[in-house]
Design a protein around this motif. Structure first.
Motif, PDB file in Angstrom:
ATOM      1  N   SER A 184       0.829  -1.190   0.000  1.00  0.00           N
ATOM      2  CA  SER A 184       0.000   0.000   0.000  1.00  0.00           C
ATOM      3  C   SER A 184       0.869   1.249   0.000  1.00  0.00           C
ATOM      4  O   SER A 184       1.681   1.448   0.914  1.00  0.00           O
ATOM      5  CB  SER A 184      -0.917   0.000   1.231  1.00  0.00           C
ATOM      6  N   VAL A 185       0.707   2.077  -1.013  1.00  0.00           N
ATOM      7  CA  VAL A 185       1.437   3.344  -1.059  1.00  0.00           C
ATOM      8  C   VAL A 185       1.098   4.183   0.169  1.00  0.00           C
ATOM      9  O   VAL A 185       1.956   4.873   0.728  1.00  0.00           O
ATOM     10  CB  VAL A 185       1.094   4.119  -2.348  1.00  0.00           C
ATOM     11  N   GLN A 186      -0.142   4.125   0.585  1.00  0.00           N
ATOM     12  CA  GLN A 186      -0.573   4.870   1.776  1.00  0.00           C
ATOM     13  C   GLN A 186       0.249   4.493   2.994  1.00  0.00           C
ATOM     14  O   GLN A 186       0.734   5.352   3.731  1.00  0.00           O
ATOM     15  CB  GLN A 186      -2.053   4.587   2.045  1.00  0.00           C
ATOM     16  N   GLN A 187       0.452   3.193   3.224  1.00  0.00           N
ATOM     17  CA  GLN A 187       1.230   2.738   4.380  1.00  0.00           C
ATOM     18  C   GLN A 187       2.698   3.115   4.250  1.00  0.00           C
ATOM     19  O   GLN A 187       3.353   3.450   5.244  1.00  0.00           O
ATOM     20  CB  GLN A 187       1.081   1.220   4.545  1.00  0.00           C
ATOM     21  N   TRP A 188       3.219   3.095   3.043  1.00  0.00           N
ATOM     22  CA  TRP A 188       4.610   3.512   2.844  1.00  0.00           C
ATOM     23  C   TRP A 188       4.788   4.977   3.202  1.00  0.00           C
ATOM     24  O   TRP A 188       5.765   5.359   3.858  1.00  0.00           O
ATOM     25  CB  TRP A 188       5.032   3.278   1.401  1.00  0.00           C
ATOM     26  N   ALA A 189       3.836   5.788   2.770  1.00  0.00           N
ATOM     27  CA  ALA A 189       3.909   7.220   3.068  1.00  0.00           C
ATOM     28  C   ALA A 189       3.745   7.479   4.562  1.00  0.00           C
ATOM     29  O   ALA A 189       4.421   8.336   5.142  1.00  0.00           O
ATOM     30  CB  ALA A 189       2.836   7.976   2.283  1.00  0.00           C
ATOM     31  N   VAL A 202       0.799   8.948  14.468  1.00  0.00           N
ATOM     32  CA  VAL A 202       0.882   8.493  13.081  1.00  0.00           C
ATOM     33  C   VAL A 202       1.551   7.135  13.081  1.00  0.00           C
ATOM     34  O   VAL A 202       2.689   7.000  13.530  1.00  0.00           O
ATOM     35  CB  VAL A 202       1.685   9.471  12.208  1.00  0.00           C
ATOM     36  N   THR A 203       0.854   6.113  12.618  1.00  0.00           N
ATOM     37  CA  THR A 203       1.397   4.761  12.634  1.00  0.00           C
ATOM     38  C   THR A 203       1.351   4.143  11.244  1.00  0.00           C
ATOM     39  O   THR A 203       0.592   4.583  10.374  1.00  0.00           O
ATOM     40  CB  THR A 203       0.612   3.860  13.609  1.00  0.00           C
ATOM     41  N   SER A 204       2.164   3.119  11.042  1.00  0.00           N
ATOM     42  CA  SER A 204       2.197   2.403   9.771  1.00  0.00           C
ATOM     43  C   SER A 204       2.516   0.946  10.044  1.00  0.00           C
ATOM     44  O   SER A 204       3.221   0.619  11.003  1.00  0.00           O
ATOM     45  CB  SER A 204       3.251   3.005   8.834  1.00  0.00           C
TER      46      SER A 204
END
Length: 239
Positions: A184-189, A202-204
């Motif tokens: 997921s690009v969202q999780q990478w960002a 802010v977590t990933s």
């Protein structure tokens, strides 16, 4: 690798009246939401993180990426006008790279700037939340633009596929299937944003090193492959 004429034509196509209205709708909605939330609940770090993460990064940035990335080349392929561009003495990678730069710039302006404004409205950048999500928007803009530019090059249904990835894969499967979040690009960002805040707001699900490597690899490979597909499109047109 960058052609000013191609860039000017691409900017003109992306920022036409109709497309500009579409691009500006979600950023305007984000700011309206931020003003309403601040007025109703006051400055709260967790609320700011929820709004920016849940709407700005999860919805607004990928949709703007779809519009800018696919719009940078898709319409030209659909209406056949790309033939005139390919007839110019320009290398195909130069065309793709120029359009990618334009798509990235447009996505950043319409996503990162309103994210920063909304963050400042929500909590005045407390705990660096506004800056962190702005960085996430900037980073995601690059990868999304490359991915969706590739989609615009290989498919006439690029917008549909882009929205499916952004809204179904990342938003739906990403929230239900833990393994899907790794792709997921969202999780990478968000991994980059987490490094900026240094806290738990802010977590990933992806580590920083993995996120950076995947962002670079996906951006480079998508750009390279788009150039290859455009080259084959030229040959097909000649035949």
């Amino acid at each position: 690798m960058y052609d000013p004429t191609v860039a000017r034509l691409t900017y003109r196509a992306l920022l036409g009246r109709r497309r500009a209205l579409i691009l500006g709708a979600l950023p305007l909605l984000l700011i309206v939401i931020a003003v309403a939330v601040r007025a109703l609940s006051g400055a709260d770090d967790q609320t700011a993180a929820d709004v920016l993460g849940g709407f700005a990064i999860a919805t607004m940035v990928p949709i703007i990426g779809v519009i800018a990335g696919t719009g940078a080349i898709g319409p030209e392929i659909d209406d056949g006008s790309v033939v005139y561009l390919l007839a110019k003495p320009l290398k195909r990678p130069t065309i793709i790279f120029t359009k990618l730069i334009v798509a990235i710039a447009v996505t950043m302006v319409f996503s990162a700037v309103p994210t920063m404004i909304a963050g400042l409205i929500l909590n005045g950048n407390g705990q660096q939340i506004a800056v962190a999500y702005t960085v996430a928007a900037l980073v995601a803009s690059i990868a999304y633009s490359a991915l969706f530019l590739l989609l615009g090059t290989v498919s006439r249904h690029a917008v549909v596929f882009g929205l499916v990835y952004a809204l179904v894969w990342e938003a739906l499967f990403g929230s239900l299937v833990p393994g899907a979040r790794t792709l997921s690009v969202q999780q990478w960002a968000l991994a980059v944003a987490h490094k900026v805040t240094g806290g738990d707001l802010v977590t990933s699900d992806v580590g920083l090193t993995t996120a950076v490597v995947l962002l670079v690899v996906v951006t480079v490979l998508a750009t390279w492959y788009a150039g290859q597909k455009l080259r084959s499109l030229k040959l097909a047109g000649e035949e």
